[in-house]
Design a protein around this motif. Structure first.
Motif, mmCIF file in Angstrom:
data_model
loop_
_atom_site.group_PDB
_atom_site.id
_atom_site.type_symbol
_atom_site.label_atom_id
_atom_site.label_comp_id
_atom_site.label_asym_id
_atom_site.label_seq_id
_atom_site.Cartn_x
_atom_site.Cartn_y
_atom_site.Cartn_z
ATOM 1 N N LEU A 109 16.829 -1.978 6.261
ATOM 2 C CA LEU A 109 15.958 -1.251 5.447
ATOM 3 C C LEU A 109 16.185 0.128 5.251
ATOM 4 C CD1 LEU A 109 12.300 -2.251 6.601
ATOM 5 C CD2 LEU A 109 13.270 -2.231 4.390
ATOM 6 N N GLY A 166 17.059 -7.937 -4.810
ATOM 7 C CA GLY A 166 15.789 -7.695 -5.142
ATOM 8 C C GLY A 166 14.586 -8.548 -4.540
ATOM 9 N N LEU A 167 15.083 -10.028 -4.563
ATOM 10 C CA LEU A 167 14.025 -10.777 -3.995
ATOM 11 C C LEU A 167 13.877 -10.586 -2.596
ATOM 12 C CD1 LEU A 167 15.486 -14.175 -5.605
ATOM 13 C CD2 LEU A 167 13.130 -13.140 -5.787
ATOM 14 N N PHE A 169 14.360 -7.570 -0.852
ATOM 15 C CA PHE A 169 13.736 -6.536 -0.677
ATOM 16 C C PHE A 169 12.094 -6.777 -1.110
ATOM 17 C CE2 PHE A 169 12.628 -2.129 -1.798
ATOM 18 C CZ PHE A 169 13.351 -1.461 -0.719
ATOM 19 N N LEU A 170 11.807 -7.321 -1.873
ATOM 20 C CA LEU A 170 10.446 -7.473 -2.305
ATOM 21 C C LEU A 170 9.619 -8.283 -1.335
ATOM 22 C CD1 LEU A 170 9.801 -8.257 -6.245
ATOM 23 C CD2 LEU A 170 9.336 -6.253 -4.635
ATOM 24 N N THR A 173 9.408 -5.801 1.610
ATOM 25 C CA THR A 173 8.759 -4.634 1.598
ATOM 26 C C THR A 173 7.630 -4.335 0.539
ATOM 27 O OG1 THR A 173 10.140 -3.545 0.021
ATOM 28 C CG2 THR A 173 10.968 -3.316 2.193
ATOM 29 N N GLY A 174 7.611 -5.679 -0.303
ATOM 30 C CA GLY A 174 6.649 -5.784 -1.273
ATOM 31 C C GLY A 174 5.249 -5.582 -0.813
ATOM 32 N N LYS A 175 5.168 -5.947 0.480
ATOM 33 C CA LYS A 175 3.789 -5.942 1.227
ATOM 34 C C LYS A 175 2.968 -6.890 0.894
ATOM 35 C CE LYS A 175 4.866 -0.997 1.139
ATOM 36 N NZ LYS A 175 5.457 -0.065 0.031
ATOM 37 N N THR A 176 3.551 -8.121 0.413
ATOM 38 C CA THR A 176 2.805 -9.078 0.107
ATOM 39 C C THR A 176 4.033 -10.390 0.036
ATOM 40 O OG1 THR A 176 1.163 -10.412 -1.482
ATOM 41 C CG2 THR A 176 2.906 -8.732 -2.357
ATOM 42 N N LEU A 178 5.918 -13.458 -1.584
ATOM 43 C CA LEU A 178 6.217 -13.575 -2.908
ATOM 44 C C LEU A 178 5.396 -14.965 -3.391
ATOM 45 C CD1 LEU A 178 9.981 -12.919 -3.152
ATOM 46 C CD2 LEU A 178 7.976 -11.510 -4.477
ATOM 47 N N ILE A 179 5.413 -15.900 -2.722
ATOM 48 C CA ILE A 179 4.623 -16.873 -2.976
ATOM 49 C C ILE A 179 4.211 -17.634 -1.737
ATOM 50 C CG2 ILE A 179 5.323 -19.684 -3.854
ATOM 51 C CD1 ILE A 179 6.178 -18.568 -6.182
ATOM 52 N N ALA B 122 -0.092 -4.117 4.603
ATOM 53 C CA ALA B 122 -0.816 -3.184 3.620
ATOM 54 C C ALA B 122 -2.158 -3.594 3.407
ATOM 55 C CB ALA B 122 0.050 -3.270 2.420
ATOM 56 N N GLN B 127 -2.019 -5.115 -1.759
ATOM 57 C CA GLN B 127 -1.394 -6.356 -2.148
ATOM 58 C C GLN B 127 -1.609 -7.067 -3.316
ATOM 59 O OE1 GLN B 127 -1.103 -9.408 0.939
ATOM 60 N NE2 GLN B 127 -1.093 -7.710 2.670
ATOM 61 N N VAL B 130 0.112 -5.222 -6.259
ATOM 62 C CA VAL B 130 1.580 -5.786 -6.221
ATOM 63 C C VAL B 130 1.553 -7.164 -6.925
ATOM 64 C CG1 VAL B 130 3.401 -6.298 -4.950
ATOM 65 C CG2 VAL B 130 2.154 -4.511 -4.156
ATOM 66 N N ARG B 158 8.818 -14.106 -10.639
ATOM 67 C CA ARG B 158 9.101 -13.616 -9.358
ATOM 68 C C ARG B 158 10.643 -13.008 -9.738
ATOM 69 N NH1 ARG B 158 4.674 -15.317 -9.261
ATOM 70 N NH2 ARG B 158 3.099 -14.377 -7.630
ATOM 71 N N ALA B 162 12.321 -9.335 -9.934
ATOM 72 C CA ALA B 162 13.164 -8.728 -8.819
ATOM 73 C C ALA B 162 14.316 -8.647 -9.111
ATOM 74 C CB ALA B 162 13.123 -9.969 -7.530
ATOM 75 N N SER B 163 14.967 -9.409 -10.096
ATOM 76 C CA SER B 163 16.374 -9.114 -10.583
ATOM 77 C C SER B 163 16.493 -7.743 -11.352
ATOM 78 C CB SER B 163 16.832 -10.146 -11.449
ATOM 79 O OG SER B 163 16.693 -11.483 -10.644
ATOM 80 N N HIS B 165 14.354 -5.436 -11.236
ATOM 81 C CA HIS B 165 14.123 -4.263 -10.366
ATOM 82 C C HIS B 165 15.370 -4.221 -9.568
ATOM 83 C CE1 HIS B 165 12.640 -2.077 -6.995
ATOM 84 N NE2 HIS B 165 13.092 -2.786 -6.127
ATOM 85 N N GLY B 166 15.828 -5.079 -8.863
ATOM 86 C CA GLY B 166 17.073 -4.905 -8.024
ATOM 87 C C GLY B 166 18.259 -4.128 -8.878
#
Lengths: 203, 203
Positions: A109, A166-167, A169-170, A173-176, A178-179, B122, B127, B130, B158, B162-163, B165-166
């Motif tokens: 991080l 990116g996956l 990191f989300l 830290t995405g704070k949610t 993903l699925i 969060a 959330q 996001v 997603r 993420a890609s 974004h990355g």
DNA sequence: GCTGTAAATTGAACGATGTTCAAAATGGGG
DNA sequence: CCCCATTTTGAACATCGTTCAATTTACAGC
């Protein structure tokens, strides 16, 4: 008071970095202060500034250690086996990256939450450590680019790398989530690699 | 001294956030301090704590503004035209994201360089902001998943998100250019989308 | 072995930061 | 008009990175 000849300057640097590594592991980047390090290694805070001109230099050095550890992981023979099909090695590498983010979460991080002040550029040695990270993946992609331009292979390596990162990191830290399911991340990286590689082959 | 009835509590909240937005734009996340805000809005520092119990709450609120702006961009009709082929809209959306990272670079960076302390989660409203971001891309992917499970479509959204974004994140903070030419990023996102979408269709 | 000098180490100090809270200022209701 | 709940203030506290004069240390030369 620490004696002048307790440690050489290089030893002291190692000691400071080692203590910093442990502090980040326990308290995260936020806990990494000059006074905290000084207390742990039994020196005064000012001494640290004899080795690192500013705390920013120390932060970069710690990040350098993390990059080294990450490179060692991605270079592991676990994901460079010539016997296995390339796509399997790629998935393995993605898995190793994900494992790294969990094993060294605070250090990983810190790589991204610490950013250089204003318009400063990272030193040469740091940039080299970053660039080096793409090499193992570039190698794994060679079989798919025997008839295609090398530039595309380099792009593919950076794309895949950035995507997996990116996956992760989300996720962290995405704070949610993903699925819904917990470990959907390996499923998603698998789907990403399957589709992307199939796309390369079909073009 | 500011008068008690100069502004309602809600007005004051807006004023604080507006000032914070401008400070981040000019000095980045590092410049966003309680005393700096107070000076700009002609209040004492303590007043901010009547509206936001802690600076962390203010940071989250500013990030919320950024997420709102980003959502507005990704929802723009520019990339949801029914006349255009889906893949073109997806590329457009990636381009809009990239533009956003440049236009609102300090705010966008703050989204990721500020992380909640230790084990805090969060708040719900954050959330939600996001998760909402994935929706426009999920919609664009519908044509490719008429015969495939919806779960895969959500995953694909997603993954692509993420890609892109990355790639942007590595470009901005990786502290090294991804590949030599300056604007190779649009080329790379294009290549990513081409390969990934082709992979979806071929499976 | 003594001394002088250069280097290493220290710790107080400075200007910041987030945060707290008693005191002061304010303005609407009785 | 005055009272009192609310709002606002600003000093205070602990901590941060950083600086630097003073102290302590180790060693070279006599």
């Amino acid at each position: 008071m620490a004696r002048r000849s307790d440690h050489t300057r290089d030893e002291l640097k190692d000691i400071i970095l080692s203590a910093s590594w442990d502090i980040v592991k326990k308290d995260g980047f936020a806990g990494l202060t000059a006074r905290h390090i000084a207390k742990d290694i039994n020196y005064a805070a000012g001494t640290i500034y004899n080795v690192f001109p500013a705390m920013d230099d120390l932060y970069l050095a710690v990040n350098g250690m993390t990059l080294d550890k990450l490179y060692a992981v991605l270079s592991s023979p676990d994901c460079t086996a010539h016997s296995a099909p390339p796509i399997q090695n790629i998935k393995k590498m993605a898995h190793l990256y994900r494992d790294f983010t969990k094993t060294y979460k605070p250090h990983w991080l810190m790589l991204f939450t610490y950013t250089l002040p204003d318009g400063k550029k990272a030193p040469e040695w740091y940039q080299a450590k970053v660039t080096r990270l793409f090499a193992p993946l570039e190698t794994l992609l060679k079989p798919y680019y025997t008839q295609k331009p090398d530039r595309h292979r380099k792009m593919a390596a950076r794309i895949l790398w950035a995507s997996v990162h990116g996956l992760c990191f989300l996720e962290e830290t995405g704070k949610t989530p993903l699925i819904t399911p917990q470990d959907s991340l390996s499923e998603m990286t698998g789907y990403l690699i399957d589709c992307f590689v199939a796309g390369i082959e079909s073009k």
